[in-house]
Write an enzyme that holds these catalytic residues in place. Sequence first.
Site, mmCIF file in Angstrom:
data_model
loop_
_atom_site.group_PDB
_atom_site.id
_atom_site.type_symbol
_atom_site.label_atom_id
_atom_site.label_comp_id
_atom_site.label_asym_id
_atom_site.label_seq_id
_atom_site.Cartn_x
_atom_site.Cartn_y
_atom_site.Cartn_z
ATOM 1 N N ASP A 48 -18.639 65.926 -10.061
ATOM 2 C CA ASP A 48 -18.910 64.601 -9.493
ATOM 3 C C ASP A 48 -18.088 64.387 -8.227
ATOM 4 O OD1 ASP A 48 -19.909 61.599 -10.281
ATOM 5 O OD2 ASP A 48 -17.920 61.532 -9.362
ATOM 6 N N TYR A 53 -15.409 59.946 -0.800
ATOM 7 C CA TYR A 53 -14.223 60.739 -1.129
ATOM 8 C C TYR A 53 -13.798 61.632 0.031
ATOM 9 C CZ TYR A 53 -15.484 59.573 -6.009
ATOM 10 O OH TYR A 53 -15.821 58.929 -7.168
ATOM 11 N N LYS A 78 -22.564 60.305 -4.154
ATOM 12 C CA LYS A 78 -22.841 58.869 -4.083
ATOM 13 C C LYS A 78 -22.959 58.409 -2.635
ATOM 14 C CE LYS A 78 -19.652 58.571 -7.970
ATOM 15 N NZ LYS A 78 -18.889 59.799 -7.643
ATOM 16 N N HIS A 111 -22.900 53.752 -4.638
ATOM 17 C CA HIS A 111 -21.504 53.760 -5.077
ATOM 18 C C HIS A 111 -20.998 52.374 -5.506
ATOM 19 C CE1 HIS A 111 -17.547 56.199 -4.437
ATOM 20 N NE2 HIS A 111 -17.512 55.503 -5.542
#
Length: 283
Positions: A48, A53, A78, A111
Amino acid sequence: MKHLNDSYQLVNGVAIPCVGFGTWQTPDGEVAKASVRCAIEEGYRHIDTAAAYGNEESVGRGIKASHIPREELFITTKLANTVRGYDETIAAFNESLNKLGLDYLDLYLIHWPNPVFFRDNWEEYNAQTWKAMEDLYKAGRIRAIGVSNFRIHHLEALMKNATIMPMVNQLRLCPGETQDELTQWCRDHKILCEAYSPLGTGRIFEVDQMKQLADKYQRSVAQICIRWSLQMGFLPLPKSVTPQRIKENTQVFDFTLDQKDVEMIASLKGCCGESKDPDTVNF
């Protein structure tokens, strides 16, 4: 669930391994690449990540370095909070896919439901974005679509125009943070609840009740948290960059928590801090 890659079945029939490897706060570069490769070598088949990120490219390199056939892996990313709209979502999806070095995604999520950039009209922006995700799904470029951090009112708003119900809602679910009304609503609507930050924060390792359970079951506090998440019916996404802990976090299938201990862990309100309100986040 008896093994790391036993699966939950999504409402569309897609199988999703019951524990995923999380990469939130994993530094981009060699750390992300090495930790993902290590996780796959230790048996994880569910990875994931997210555009936010900032490590999709390194995650992709870790996946490639594992030499595991693509069809044996389940990869999630996401949509960033800075992106909404039909065309914008298609472009962002293609960018994530390119960074990951993949031909398709197994799961794509919105997200957050109400980013500060779109707060004046979040419902309409989400509707446009979801339409793009539905079309990507129908075209076979994504095997499943879902959301993250969505509360009931966000889900109800999304369904006003949607033709496909979200298959997953990824939430902050950890000891003391069970979001009971929301998770029950998701179950009633056949939406799988994934648990990000299943170990909460560093404070969980100092909670006396958790240390006592670790002694009782002769396990680490992290293993107790992951096992608890599974027994709650969640899909935990533990994160680590330390090889020993990555391995340790897979070893949660040869013991079972007593139901009274499951309930006690759920009752530890505030032990991992409070979750962010998606309608007031400043990102």
